[in-house]
Design a protein around this motif. Structure first.
Motif, PDB file in Angstrom:
ATOM      1  N   LYS A 164       0.858  -1.188   0.000  1.00 15.78           N
ATOM      2  CA  LYS A 164       0.000   0.000   0.000  1.00 15.78           C
ATOM      3  C   LYS A 164       0.887   1.227   0.000  1.00 15.78           C
ATOM      4  CE  LYS A 164      -4.026  -1.853   2.291  1.00 15.78           C
ATOM      5  NZ  LYS A 164      -4.394  -2.336   3.586  1.00 15.78           N
ATOM      6  N   GLU A 201      -3.233   0.325  -3.733  1.00 13.27           N
ATOM      7  CA  GLU A 201      -2.815  -1.043  -3.422  1.00 13.27           C
ATOM      8  C   GLU A 201      -2.196  -1.707  -4.644  1.00 13.27           C
ATOM      9  OE1 GLU A 201      -5.943  -3.394  -1.835  1.00 13.27           O
ATOM     10  OE2 GLU A 201      -5.788  -2.460   0.147  1.00 13.27           O
ATOM     11  N   VAL A 202      -1.031  -2.286  -4.465  1.00  8.85           N
ATOM     12  CA  VAL A 202      -0.417  -3.064  -5.554  1.00  8.85           C
ATOM     13  C   VAL A 202      -0.376  -4.517  -5.104  1.00  8.85           C
ATOM     14  CG1 VAL A 202       1.656  -3.431  -6.939  1.00  8.85           C
ATOM     15  CG2 VAL A 202       1.032  -1.117  -6.238  1.00  8.85           C
ATOM     16  N   ALA A 259       1.276  -7.603  -5.518  1.00 18.54           N
ATOM     17  CA  ALA A 259       2.500  -8.127  -6.134  1.00 18.54           C
ATOM     18  C   ALA A 259       2.446  -9.647  -6.273  1.00 18.54           C
ATOM     19  CB  ALA A 259       3.710  -7.712  -5.304  1.00 18.54           C
ATOM     20  N   GLY A 294       8.631  -7.182 -12.892  1.00 17.52           N
ATOM     21  CA  GLY A 294       7.351  -6.828 -12.271  1.00 17.52           C
ATOM     22  C   GLY A 294       6.437  -8.015 -12.028  1.00 17.52           C
ATOM     23  N   ASP A 348       2.346 -12.274 -13.423  1.00 18.77           N
ATOM     24  CA  ASP A 348       1.374 -11.498 -12.644  1.00 18.77           C
ATOM     25  C   ASP A 348       1.194 -12.031 -11.223  1.00 18.77           C
ATOM     26  OD1 ASP A 348       0.962 -10.014 -14.928  1.00 18.77           O
ATOM     27  OD2 ASP A 348      -0.638 -11.328 -15.638  1.00 18.77           O
TER      28      ASP A 348
END
Ligand SMILES: Nc1ncnc2c1ncn2[C@@H]1O[C@H](COP(=O)(O)OP(=O)(O)OP(=O)(O)O)[C@@H](O)[C@H]1O
Length: 325
Positions: A45, A50-51, A53, A74, A251
């Protein structure tokens, strides 16, 4: 997808690593699941944003395995490695290494875990070696910090440098060693205190192909001779030829696996067969390899049919007209 290569020695090495790891663990029944990630989630956060991961990553690594984890920039590789190495704590899920529960362990246990159970090799050589110490002194340092000194420590330091093929660099400082020699020395430093697991984050990222192969040879030797479980994280897909199993992350999820196994060819020569697997999660979700999706121009929906021993995947609905480009 089946590609046949002739690389016979990898199989023998892997068997030796498994035997050594079994002996070390005190029996083959403890071989399963040296590293276990189940539904691993990490959400960052920052400024209210919010990412996600890692979004439910599943991974099981057997004791004594040498595994590569590949993924684009990523995809969540570093996030996963930071959790497994005890530097970061996941938001949810299960993360267990060598019996340690990485979600719930105390600060004291975490320190012990990082000092004694796991070893690290980082991409930047400056993070692995102290510039003012010789290679032998660098390898001896973690032993000294753990209270191991004297002749036995010096002997182990020399043995480890020999094992990874840089015995000739024992009295040199990092500046007088090549990039590949420094990384091989870093491998010796990482296993000085006899860890159960070695994590390497892009250990060949700054090296050319031939030098990278030498560093991989050192990791394979450590795996085979000491029975250490080795996990190498990289964005380099070519690494698949250097290990028996490669897991691809996309992802924040485990997307596919490539396994290499031995088979006796028609001419009696042992061949290594490469097979690609998709990873199926507990709810039955899987990701098709990007090459398959591209080859058949699969989009939006695919049609599935259940056969007695397999599932077929077809583009679009039955009878559906192909869209104009
Ligand atoms: N501390 C953080 N705060 C916010 N977002 C983060 C943080 N660390 C990672 N992320 C995000 O999480 C996602 C996964 O990042 P991660 O660094 O794990 O990927 P990676 O596969 O290791 O990439 P690379 O190969 O470039 O290092 C990315 O979208 C990244 O921006």
């Amino acid at each position: 997808m089946t590609v046949v290569h002739t690389v016979p020695d990898l199989v023998a090495l892997q068997q030796r690593a498994a035997d050594r790891a079994a002996a070390r663990a005190g029996g083959a029944d403890r071989l399963r699941g040296h590293i276990v990630c189940d539904g691993l989630v990490r959400i960052f956060k920052t400024d209210g944003v919010e990412v996600v991961a890692l979004q439910g990553l599943d991974l099981v690594v057997d004791r004594g395995e040498l595994l590569a984890i590949v993924g684009a920039s990523g995809s969540g590789k570093s996030t996963m490695l930071n959790i497994l190495s005890g530097l970061d704590v996941p938001t949810a899920g299960i993360a267990r290494v060598a019996g340690y529960d990485l979600l719930t362990m105390s600060a004291k246990k975490r320190l012990r875990y990082r000092r004694h159970t796991v070893g690290f090799v980082w991409q930047q050589t400056t993070r692995n070696l102290l510039s003012y110490l010789t290679a032998a002194e660098n390898v001896a340092l973690p032993m000294r910090l753990a209270g191991r000194r004297g002749r036995a420590a010096r002997r182990r330091s020399a043995e480890l440098l020999d094992l990874v093929g840089v015995g000739h660099c024992a009295d040199r400082r990092p500046a007088a060693m090549s990039g590949g020699e420094q990384q091989r020395c870093a491998v010796a430093v990482a296993v000085a205190n006899d860890p159960e697991v070695l994590f390497a984050d892009e250990p060949t990222g700054e090296l050319d192909e031939n030098t990278a192969a030498e560093v991989f040879a050192a990791l394979r030797t450590i795996n085979a001779e000491l029975g250490v479980t080795v996990v190498v994280v990289t964005h380099d897909q070519a690494v698949a030829t250097q290990v028996r199993r490669t897991v691809a992350i996309r992802d924040g999820r485990t997307a596919s696996e490539v396994r290499r196994s031995a088979r006796l060819g028609a001419d009696g020569v042992e061949e290594l067969v490469t097979e690609e697997y998709a990873v199926l999660d507990r709810t039955g979700r899987m990701q098709l390899p990007a090459a398959f999706v591209d080859a058949l121009a699969l989009r939006d929906r695919v049609r599935l049919t259940l056969e007695p021993d397999h599932v077929q995947v077809f583009p679009g609905f039955a009878g559906e007209r192909k869209e104009e480009p």
